[in-house]
Write a protein that holds these residues in place. Structure first.
Motif, PDB file in Angstrom:
ATOM      1  N   ARG A  62     -33.149 -11.543-118.258  1.00  0.00           N
ATOM      2  CA  ARG A  62     -33.045 -12.957-118.670  1.00  0.00           C
ATOM      3  C   ARG A  62     -34.156 -13.792-118.042  1.00  0.00           C
ATOM      4  O   ARG A  62     -34.505 -14.852-118.551  1.00  0.00           O
ATOM      5  N   HIS A  63     -34.680 -13.337-116.890  1.00  0.00           N
ATOM      6  CA  HIS A  63     -35.689 -14.144-116.182  1.00  0.00           C
ATOM      7  C   HIS A  63     -36.919 -13.292-115.833  1.00  0.00           C
ATOM      8  O   HIS A  63     -37.275 -13.136-114.654  1.00  0.00           O
ATOM      9  N   PRO A  64     -37.558 -12.748-116.875  1.00  0.00           N
ATOM     10  CA  PRO A  64     -38.671 -11.825-116.599  1.00  0.00           C
ATOM     11  C   PRO A  64     -39.831 -12.447-115.825  1.00  0.00           C
ATOM     12  O   PRO A  64     -40.501 -11.759-115.049  1.00  0.00           O
ATOM     13  N   SER A  65     -40.077 -13.751-116.021  1.00  0.00           N
ATOM     14  CA  SER A  65     -41.213 -14.336-115.279  1.00  0.00           C
ATOM     15  C   SER A  65     -40.886 -14.395-113.790  1.00  0.00           C
ATOM     16  O   SER A  65     -41.786 -14.289-112.947  1.00  0.00           O
ATOM     17  N   TYR A  66     -39.599 -14.546-113.450  1.00  0.00           N
ATOM     18  CA  TYR A  66     -39.213 -14.557-112.030  1.00  0.00           C
ATOM     19  C   TYR A  66     -39.252 -13.123-111.472  1.00  0.00           C
ATOM     20  O   TYR A  66     -39.674 -12.918-110.330  1.00  0.00           O
ATOM     21  N   THR A  67     -38.826 -12.165-112.298  1.00  0.00           N
ATOM     22  CA  THR A  67     -38.921 -10.749-111.891  1.00  0.00           C
ATOM     23  C   THR A  67     -40.380 -10.441-111.568  1.00  0.00           C
ATOM     24  O   THR A  67     -40.697  -9.860-110.521  1.00  0.00           O
ATOM     25  N   GLY A  68     -41.266 -10.842-112.486  1.00  0.00           N
ATOM     26  CA  GLY A  68     -42.690 -10.564-112.320  1.00  0.00           C
ATOM     27  C   GLY A  68     -43.236 -11.224-111.065  1.00  0.00           C
ATOM     28  O   GLY A  68     -43.975 -10.595-110.294  1.00  0.00           O
ATOM     29  N   PHE A  69     -42.868 -12.491-110.836  1.00  0.00           N
ATOM     30  CA  PHE A  69     -43.413 -13.193-109.670  1.00  0.00           C
ATOM     31  C   PHE A  69     -42.910 -12.571-108.367  1.00  0.00           C
ATOM     32  O   PHE A  69     -43.665 -12.445-107.396  1.00  0.00           O
ATOM     33  N   TRP A 124     -44.858  -9.428-107.895  1.00  0.00           N
ATOM     34  CA  TRP A 124     -46.262  -9.765-107.602  1.00  0.00           C
ATOM     35  C   TRP A 124     -46.410 -10.265-106.161  1.00  0.00           C
ATOM     36  O   TRP A 124     -47.280  -9.809-105.415  1.00  0.00           O
ATOM     37  N   SER A 125     -45.557 -11.231-105.777  1.00  0.00           N
ATOM     38  CA  SER A 125     -45.757 -11.872-104.471  1.00  0.00           C
ATOM     39  C   SER A 125     -45.495 -10.903-103.319  1.00  0.00           C
ATOM     40  O   SER A 125     -46.265 -10.856-102.351  1.00  0.00           O
ATOM     41  N   VAL A 126     -44.429 -10.102-103.430  1.00  0.00           N
ATOM     42  CA  VAL A 126     -44.163  -9.125-102.368  1.00  0.00           C
ATOM     43  C   VAL A 126     -45.266  -8.057-102.390  1.00  0.00           C
ATOM     44  O   VAL A 126     -45.738  -7.595-101.344  1.00  0.00           O
ATOM     45  N   GLY A 127     -45.710  -7.725-103.607  1.00  0.00           N
ATOM     46  CA  GLY A 127     -46.791  -6.730-103.752  1.00  0.00           C
ATOM     47  C   GLY A 127     -48.062  -7.157-103.029  1.00  0.00           C
ATOM     48  O   GLY A 127     -48.743  -6.327-102.419  1.00  0.00           O
ATOM     49  N   THR A 128     -48.391  -8.456-103.063  1.00  0.00           N
ATOM     50  CA  THR A 128     -49.626  -8.898-102.385  1.00  0.00           C
ATOM     51  C   THR A 128     -49.560  -8.575-100.885  1.00  0.00           C
ATOM     52  O   THR A 128     -50.560  -8.184-100.279  1.00  0.00           O
ATOM     53  N   GLN A 129     -48.360  -8.709-100.307  1.00  0.00           N
ATOM     54  CA  GLN A 129     -48.219  -8.493 -98.862  1.00  0.00           C
ATOM     55  C   GLN A 129     -48.156  -7.013 -98.508  1.00  0.00           C
ATOM     56  O   GLN A 129     -48.628  -6.600 -97.447  1.00  0.00           O
ATOM     57  N   ILE A 130     -47.567  -6.220 -99.429  1.00  0.00           N
ATOM     58  CA  ILE A 130     -47.552  -4.761 -99.210  1.00  0.00           C
ATOM     59  C   ILE A 130     -48.979  -4.240 -99.325  1.00  0.00           C
ATOM     60  O   ILE A 130     -49.407  -3.366 -98.565  1.00  0.00           O
ATOM     61  N   MET A 131     -49.730  -4.819-100.254  1.00  0.00           N
ATOM     62  CA  MET A 131     -51.138  -4.428-100.423  1.00  0.00           C
ATOM     63  C   MET A 131     -51.945  -4.678 -99.143  1.00  0.00           C
ATOM     64  O   MET A 131     -52.860  -3.938 -98.806  1.00  0.00           O
ATOM     65  N   LEU A 132     -51.585  -5.747 -98.420  1.00  0.00           N
ATOM     66  CA  LEU A 132     -52.294  -6.072 -97.168  1.00  0.00           C
ATOM     67  C   LEU A 132     -51.681  -5.332 -95.966  1.00  0.00           C
ATOM     68  O   LEU A 132     -52.136  -5.535 -94.841  1.00  0.00           O
ATOM     69  N   CYS A 133     -50.640  -4.526 -96.217  1.00  0.00           N
ATOM     70  CA  CYS A 133     -49.897  -3.861 -95.129  1.00  0.00           C
ATOM     71  C   CYS A 133     -49.458  -4.894 -94.086  1.00  0.00           C
ATOM     72  O   CYS A 133     -49.645  -4.705 -92.873  1.00  0.00           O
ATOM     73  N   ASN A 134     -48.899  -5.996 -94.563  1.00  0.00           N
ATOM     74  CA  ASN A 134     -48.429  -7.100 -93.717  1.00  0.00           C
ATOM     75  C   ASN A 134     -46.900  -7.028 -93.605  1.00  0.00           C
ATOM     76  O   ASN A 134     -46.195  -7.564 -94.462  1.00  0.00           O
ATOM     77  N   VAL A 140     -48.645  -5.532-107.677  1.00  0.00           N
ATOM     78  CA  VAL A 140     -49.353  -6.746-108.100  1.00  0.00           C
ATOM     79  C   VAL A 140     -49.658  -6.678-109.601  1.00  0.00           C
ATOM     80  O   VAL A 140     -49.414  -7.634-110.354  1.00  0.00           O
ATOM     81  N   ILE A 141     -50.148  -5.518-110.037  1.00  0.00           N
ATOM     82  CA  ILE A 141     -50.531  -5.378-111.457  1.00  0.00           C
ATOM     83  C   ILE A 141     -49.288  -5.415-112.349  1.00  0.00           C
ATOM     84  O   ILE A 141     -49.249  -6.153-113.344  1.00  0.00           O
ATOM     85  N   ILE A 142     -48.236  -4.675-111.952  1.00  0.00           N
ATOM     86  CA  ILE A 142     -47.014  -4.644-112.783  1.00  0.00           C
ATOM     87  C   ILE A 142     -46.364  -6.035-112.826  1.00  0.00           C
ATOM     88  O   ILE A 142     -45.948  -6.525-113.877  1.00  0.00           O
ATOM     89  N   GLY A 143     -46.276  -6.688-111.652  1.00  0.00           N
ATOM     90  CA  GLY A 143     -45.667  -8.026-111.595  1.00  0.00           C
ATOM     91  C   GLY A 143     -46.419  -9.022-112.467  1.00  0.00           C
ATOM     92  O   GLY A 143     -45.825  -9.815-113.203  1.00  0.00           O
ATOM     93  N   VAL A 188     -37.811 -15.305 -98.923  1.00  0.00           N
ATOM     94  CA  VAL A 188     -38.004 -16.688 -99.384  1.00  0.00           C
ATOM     95  C   VAL A 188     -38.036 -16.762-100.920  1.00  0.00           C
ATOM     96  O   VAL A 188     -37.375 -17.611-101.530  1.00  0.00           O
ATOM     97  N   VAL A 189     -38.797 -15.845-101.544  1.00  0.00           N
ATOM     98  CA  VAL A 189     -38.914 -15.894-103.011  1.00  0.00           C
ATOM     99  C   VAL A 189     -37.568 -15.542-103.651  1.00  0.00           C
ATOM    100  O   VAL A 189     -37.128 -16.187-104.600  1.00  0.00           O
ATOM    101  N   TRP A 190     -36.875 -14.545-103.094  1.00  0.00           N
ATOM    102  CA  TRP A 190     -35.555 -14.186-103.636  1.00  0.00           C
ATOM    103  C   TRP A 190     -34.596 -15.387-103.544  1.00  0.00           C
ATOM    104  O   TRP A 190     -33.912 -15.720-104.511  1.00  0.00           O
ATOM    105  N   ARG A 191     -34.546 -16.030-102.374  1.00  0.00           N
ATOM    106  CA  ARG A 191     -33.631 -17.181-102.191  1.00  0.00           C
ATOM    107  C   ARG A 191     -33.960 -18.302-103.166  1.00  0.00           C
ATOM    108  O   ARG A 191     -33.085 -18.952-103.727  1.00  0.00           O
ATOM    109  N   PHE A 192     -35.263 -18.542-103.352  1.00  0.00           N
ATOM    110  CA  PHE A 192     -35.699 -19.602-104.267  1.00  0.00           C
ATOM    111  C   PHE A 192     -35.158 -19.330-105.671  1.00  0.00           C
ATOM    112  O   PHE A 192     -34.571 -20.210-106.311  1.00  0.00           O
ATOM    113  N   PHE A 193     -35.307 -18.090-106.154  1.00  0.00           N
ATOM    114  CA  PHE A 193     -34.845 -17.787-107.510  1.00  0.00           C
ATOM    115  C   PHE A 193     -33.317 -17.702-107.581  1.00  0.00           C
ATOM    116  O   PHE A 193     -32.734 -18.072-108.608  1.00  0.00           O
ATOM    117  N   ALA A 194     -32.675 -17.247-106.500  1.00  0.00           N
ATOM    118  CA  ALA A 194     -31.201 -17.166-106.505  1.00  0.00           C
ATOM    119  C   ALA A 194     -30.599 -18.568-106.649  1.00  0.00           C
ATOM    120  O   ALA A 194     -29.517 -18.730-107.223  1.00  0.00           O
TER     121      ALA A 194
END
Ligand SMILES: C[S@@+](CC[C@H](N)C(=O)[O-])C[C@H]1O[C@@H](n2cnc3c(N)ncnc32)[C@H](O)[C@@H]1O
Length: 197
Positions: free
Chosen positions: A128-135, A138-148, A86-89, A158-164
């Protein structure tokens, strides 16, 4: 059900709340600082219906799992790994926004504007797309943080497909705006989203 009021849930849910609150409020504040308050609206908070649905699902998954399988939430090394993501993203995304400045808009530009320069320095030297890398981190990190486990997998897909899908569309216009300069930049710089060329 008492686990929902215990230390684990209080800590993990507070971290989640703070992560989400900080992410959206800082998106808004940065957009206002860069583009001016008159150009910014609630859309700059980046909260869509699909996003709200995904977040609600993840809170529901958390509550159900902590009630039925409380041990699942006690893998602190996993939860802390998510917190680090989350912090790195967040850092990567905000560095991208600050580096691109006026060239960074939440909506993809389809017409070239005078102040829109090609950015290839700072974090854009690495991706080339650092803000997408970060998001994505970040987004997957939030769920790993919750152990979900379900939401972590769902968010990643979903996020990968959206950016792809978004990256080729965005780059179609960037190639029109900046021609061979963008072509050369794209040849030497990875997209920053796994498996997207
Ligand atoms: C939401 S921003 C995302 C920027 C970039 N894809 C990223 O992930 O950091 C979308 C806008 O940034 C612009 N953009 C993307 N890459 C750029 C670059 N290297 N230089 C200048 N503008 C760029 C696009 O034209 C689009 O209008």
């Amino acid at each position: 059900m008492t686990e929902i009021f215990g230390y684990t849930a209080c800590r993990q849910l507070s971290q989640m709340f703070l992560a989400v609150f900080f992410f959206h409020s800082s998106e808004y504040v940065l957009a206002a600082a860069i583009h001016g308050r008159s150009k910014v609206n609630l859309g700059s908070l980046l909260i869509s219906k699909a996003y709200v649905f995904a977040m609600m699902f993840s809170w529901l998954e958390y509550v159900v799992e902590i009630a039925l399988f409380p041990g699942l939430k006690e893998y602190w090394w996993i939860s802390n790994l998510g917190l680090v993501m989350v912090i790195i993203g967040e850092i990567i995304r905000k560095l991208a926004i600050i580096t691109a400045g006026l060239s960074f808009t939440h909506l993809i530009k389809v017409y070239h504007e005078e102040h829109h320069n090609l950015i290839t320095h700072g974090v854009y030297r690495f991706f080339r797309h650092p803000s997408y890398t970060g998001f994505l981190i970040w987004s997957v990190g939030t769920q790993i943080m919750l152990c979900n486990p379900i939401s972590a997998t769902g968010f990643a897909i979903v996020v990968w497909r959206f950016f792809a899908q978004r990256i080729p569309y965005e780059e179609f216009f960037l190639r029109q705006f900046f021609g061979s300069k963008y072509e050369e930049y794209a040849l030497r710089t990875p997209s920053g989203v796994p498996f997207v060329k």
